[in-house]
Design a protein around this motif. Structure first.
Motif, mmCIF file in Angstrom:
data_model
loop_
_atom_site.group_PDB
_atom_site.id
_atom_site.type_symbol
_atom_site.label_atom_id
_atom_site.label_comp_id
_atom_site.label_asym_id
_atom_site.label_seq_id
_atom_site.Cartn_x
_atom_site.Cartn_y
_atom_site.Cartn_z
ATOM 1 N N MET A 288 0.850 -1.205 0.000
ATOM 2 C CA MET A 288 0.000 0.000 0.000
ATOM 3 C C MET A 288 0.880 1.247 0.000
ATOM 4 S SD MET A 288 -3.151 1.282 0.169
ATOM 5 C CE MET A 288 -4.204 -0.030 0.807
ATOM 6 N N ALA A 289 0.613 2.147 -0.930
ATOM 7 C CA ALA A 289 1.384 3.393 -0.997
ATOM 8 C C ALA A 289 1.075 4.263 0.219
ATOM 9 C CB ALA A 289 1.033 4.144 -2.278
ATOM 10 N N ARG A 290 2.082 5.021 0.660
ATOM 11 C CA ARG A 290 1.926 5.888 1.821
ATOM 12 C C ARG A 290 2.388 7.297 1.485
ATOM 13 N NH1 ARG A 290 5.305 3.740 6.559
ATOM 14 N NH2 ARG A 290 6.880 3.706 4.913
ATOM 15 N N ALA A 291 1.866 8.261 2.235
ATOM 16 C CA ALA A 291 2.242 9.663 2.023
ATOM 17 C C ALA A 291 2.183 10.404 3.354
ATOM 18 C CB ALA A 291 1.302 10.330 1.018
ATOM 19 N N TRP A 292 3.013 11.434 3.483
ATOM 20 C CA TRP A 292 2.948 12.316 4.641
ATOM 21 C C TRP A 292 1.937 13.428 4.384
ATOM 22 C CZ3 TRP A 292 4.729 11.491 9.345
ATOM 23 C CH2 TRP A 292 5.764 10.569 9.520
ATOM 24 N N SER A 293 1.114 13.701 5.379
ATOM 25 C CA SER A 293 0.154 14.802 5.298
ATOM 26 C C SER A 293 0.396 15.740 6.474
ATOM 27 C CB SER A 293 -1.287 14.280 5.331
ATOM 28 O OG SER A 293 -1.583 13.730 6.613
ATOM 29 N N LEU A 294 -0.151 16.928 6.362
ATOM 30 C CA LEU A 294 -0.077 17.902 7.443
ATOM 31 C C LEU A 294 -1.297 17.697 8.329
ATOM 32 C CD1 LEU A 294 1.798 20.244 8.299
ATOM 33 C CD2 LEU A 294 0.214 21.800 7.158
ATOM 34 N N VAL B 203 -0.033 8.631 6.196
ATOM 35 C CA VAL B 203 -1.319 8.029 5.857
ATOM 36 C C VAL B 203 -1.162 7.066 4.677
ATOM 37 C CG1 VAL B 203 -2.606 10.030 6.684
ATOM 38 C CG2 VAL B 203 -1.920 9.930 4.286
ATOM 39 N N GLU B 204 -2.081 6.124 4.599
ATOM 40 C CA GLU B 204 -2.097 5.199 3.470
ATOM 41 C C GLU B 204 -2.911 5.795 2.339
ATOM 42 O OE1 GLU B 204 -3.479 1.391 4.655
ATOM 43 O OE2 GLU B 204 -1.606 0.866 5.688
ATOM 44 N N LEU B 205 -2.427 5.603 1.121
ATOM 45 C CA LEU B 205 -3.113 6.096 -0.063
ATOM 46 C C LEU B 205 -3.911 4.959 -0.699
ATOM 47 C CD1 LEU B 205 -0.230 8.172 -1.725
ATOM 48 C CD2 LEU B 205 -2.084 9.023 -0.270
ATOM 49 N N GLY B 206 -5.091 5.253 -1.097
ATOM 50 C CA GLY B 206 -5.889 4.247 -1.780
ATOM 51 C C GLY B 206 -5.294 3.907 -3.135
ATOM 52 N N THR B 207 -5.509 2.688 -3.580
ATOM 53 C CA THR B 207 -5.018 2.247 -4.883
ATOM 54 C C THR B 207 -6.152 2.299 -5.893
ATOM 55 O OG1 THR B 207 -3.402 0.783 -3.840
ATOM 56 C CG2 THR B 207 -3.923 0.372 -6.163
ATOM 57 N N ARG B 208 -5.884 2.856 -7.057
ATOM 58 C CA ARG B 208 -6.894 2.914 -8.118
ATOM 59 C C ARG B 208 -6.235 2.667 -9.465
ATOM 60 N NH1 ARG B 208 -6.540 7.411 -11.215
ATOM 61 N NH2 ARG B 208 -5.666 9.361 -10.345
ATOM 62 N N ASP B 209 -7.058 2.294 -10.440
ATOM 63 C CA ASP B 209 -6.564 2.111 -11.797
ATOM 64 C C ASP B 209 -6.230 3.461 -12.409
ATOM 65 O OD1 ASP B 209 -6.963 -0.617 -11.584
ATOM 66 O OD2 ASP B 209 -8.985 -0.531 -12.459
ATOM 67 N N LEU B 210 -5.273 3.452 -13.312
ATOM 68 C CA LEU B 210 -4.907 4.687 -13.994
ATOM 69 C C LEU B 210 -5.968 5.097 -14.998
ATOM 70 C CD1 LEU B 210 -1.099 4.191 -14.816
ATOM 71 C CD2 LEU B 210 -2.143 5.264 -12.809
ATOM 72 N N LYS B 211 -6.136 6.386 -15.141
ATOM 73 C CA LYS B 211 -6.974 6.941 -16.196
ATOM 74 C C LYS B 211 -6.111 7.182 -17.435
ATOM 75 C CE LYS B 211 -9.824 9.420 -12.815
ATOM 76 N NZ LYS B 211 -10.262 10.770 -12.349
ATOM 77 N N ASP B 212 -6.751 7.374 -18.578
ATOM 78 C CA ASP B 212 -6.002 7.694 -19.782
ATOM 79 C C ASP B 212 -5.164 8.949 -19.554
ATOM 80 O OD1 ASP B 212 -7.054 5.559 -21.152
ATOM 81 O OD2 ASP B 212 -8.635 6.726 -22.135
ATOM 82 N N GLY B 213 -3.900 8.885 -19.965
ATOM 83 C CA GLY B 213 -3.013 10.041 -19.823
ATOM 84 C C GLY B 213 -2.273 10.102 -18.505
ATOM 85 N N GLU B 214 -2.469 9.099 -17.631
ATOM 86 C CA GLU B 214 -1.809 9.116 -16.328
ATOM 87 C C GLU B 214 -0.645 8.125 -16.276
ATOM 88 O OE1 GLU B 214 -5.116 10.495 -13.044
ATOM 89 O OE2 GLU B 214 -4.934 8.348 -13.470
ATOM 90 N N ILE B 215 0.242 8.349 -15.306
ATOM 91 C CA ILE B 215 1.345 7.439 -15.047
ATOM 92 C C ILE B 215 1.424 7.162 -13.543
ATOM 93 C CG2 ILE B 215 2.729 8.085 -17.050
ATOM 94 C CD1 ILE B 215 4.358 9.922 -15.253
ATOM 95 N N ARG B 216 1.982 6.013 -13.204
ATOM 96 C CA ARG B 216 2.250 5.674 -11.809
ATOM 97 C C ARG B 216 3.772 5.628 -11.643
ATOM 98 N NH1 ARG B 216 -1.514 3.290 -8.696
ATOM 99 N NH2 ARG B 216 -2.453 2.317 -10.543
ATOM 100 N N VAL B 217 4.266 6.353 -10.654
ATOM 101 C CA VAL B 217 5.703 6.494 -10.457
ATOM 102 C C VAL B 217 6.102 5.992 -9.074
ATOM 103 C CG1 VAL B 217 7.642 8.120 -10.393
ATOM 104 C CG2 VAL B 217 5.723 8.533 -11.960
#
Length: 329
Positions: free
Chosen positions: A1-7, A23-37
């Motif tokens: 599960m991807a994670r990120a720092w929030s304020l 916090v944990e970030l939800g996982t979703r499918d990419l939309k057209d024109g998007e990338i996952r890095v």
């Protein structure tokens, strides 16, 4: 599960760990024109402190509870864009997290220079561009000028020192402690002030700038700015990049020599690096040439792991970095 720092909350004075939340970030499918890095390197920078305040500024404040943002370098691991293929390295602004999903047009390919990827978050990225355009465009530094640089051991300041030397200037840097002063000297500075030595900066600067200064590159404000005002020559140009001295206290130091602006016809100008992004080709042309000629050095202070992100950020305000402060994910 991807994670990120929030304020989690807005800091009053110096931030603490209580202001941040992982916090944990939800996982979703990419939309057209998007990338996952998958992020490899994350940047922390002093300007981020201003984004923690809910005030109107040149950049919007961080939203409470939302992933924070900052410079990042990473590898494309999934793509629904014709622009980037899986495996390509890109830079973008969705930092403070280990994985980013973003439109492809919000990422950029890394320039083709012979450097490590993380250099594009420092000397060959936003801090380097800040140094380049601040010194040469805003302050108009030219051969023969005496240039004074505060926070000369930092990512921006150390690059200012080297660009000024490449342009034929006499350079005076200020840094805190013997180790950092030695690093600034190794970059070619003609004189270095240790602002932690106990000698007032205005006195120390006067001892090494007997004929005054023509350019001041300000990363600090406070006592350093006042010293520059005290020793500025007629027509001196001040490029105001940052004032880390007041970011947490909110209280500016009294400027006892401010009135010298009038008689000495000094020019003081604040600037934001984003004003010059359309001229990035100039920056990479010159920096690439100096890099090839061996005129550029860089240093990095690296924290490991996403969990260390707030500690790395807080270290910026306690002198914890020499060169660029980075987090390796």
């Amino acid at each position: 599960m991807a994670r990120a720092w929030s304020l989690k909350s807005r800091p009053q004075g110096m931030p603490t760990m209580d202001n941040f939340e992982l916090v944990e970030l939800g996982t979703r499918d990419l939309k057209d024109g998007e990338i996952r890095v998958a992020n490899s390197w994350l940047s922390v920078d002093p300007y981020m402190r201003g984004r923690m305040n809910d005030v109107k500024s040149y950049t919007p404040p961080f939203e409470l509870g939302a992933p924070m943002q900052g410079g990042a370098i990473g590898k494309v691991i999934e793509s629904r864009s014709d622009t980037y293929k899986e495996g390509e390295m890109v830079q973008h602004f969705a930092g403070w997290r280990d994985e980013a999903v973003l439109p492809a047009d919000q990422a950029q390919s890394l320039p083709q220079l012979d450097v490590d990827p993380q250099a594009y978050l420092g000397q060959l990225g936003m801090p380097g561009m800040t140094a380049y355009f601040g010194l040469l465009e805003v302050a108009g530094a030219k051969e023969g000028d005496t240039v004074f640089v505060s926070a000369a051991a930092g990512a921006v300041g150390s690059t200012v020192v080297q660009i000024a030397k490449a342009k034929g200037c006499r350079v005076i840097g200020s840094a805190g402690g013997a180790e950092k002063c030695a690093w600034v000297e190794s970059l070619g500075a003609d004189a270095v002030i240790d602002y932690k030595s106990g000698t007032p900066v205005v006195k120390a600067l006067g001892e090494v700038a007997r004929t005054g200064i023509d350019v001041y590159f300000d990363n600090v404000g406070g006592e350093h700015l006042d010293a520059a005002l005290a020793h500025g020559n007629q027509g001196a140009r001040f490029a105001i990049c940052g004032m880390i001295d007041v970011y947490n206290s909110g209280k500016a130091t009294e400027l006892r020599y401010l009135a010298r602006l009038i008689g000495m016809r000094m020019r003081v100008q604040g600037f934001i690096v984003s004003d010059y992004m359309d001229r990035a080709a100039e920056f990479y042309r010159d920096m690439g040439g100096w890099l090839k000629d061996g005129k550029l050095k860089r240093n990095e202070t690296v924290f490991d792991g996403l969990d260390a992100m707030p500690d790395a950020f807080l270290g910026l305000f306690t002198g914890g970095n020499t060169g660029k402060m980075l987090v390796r994910v």
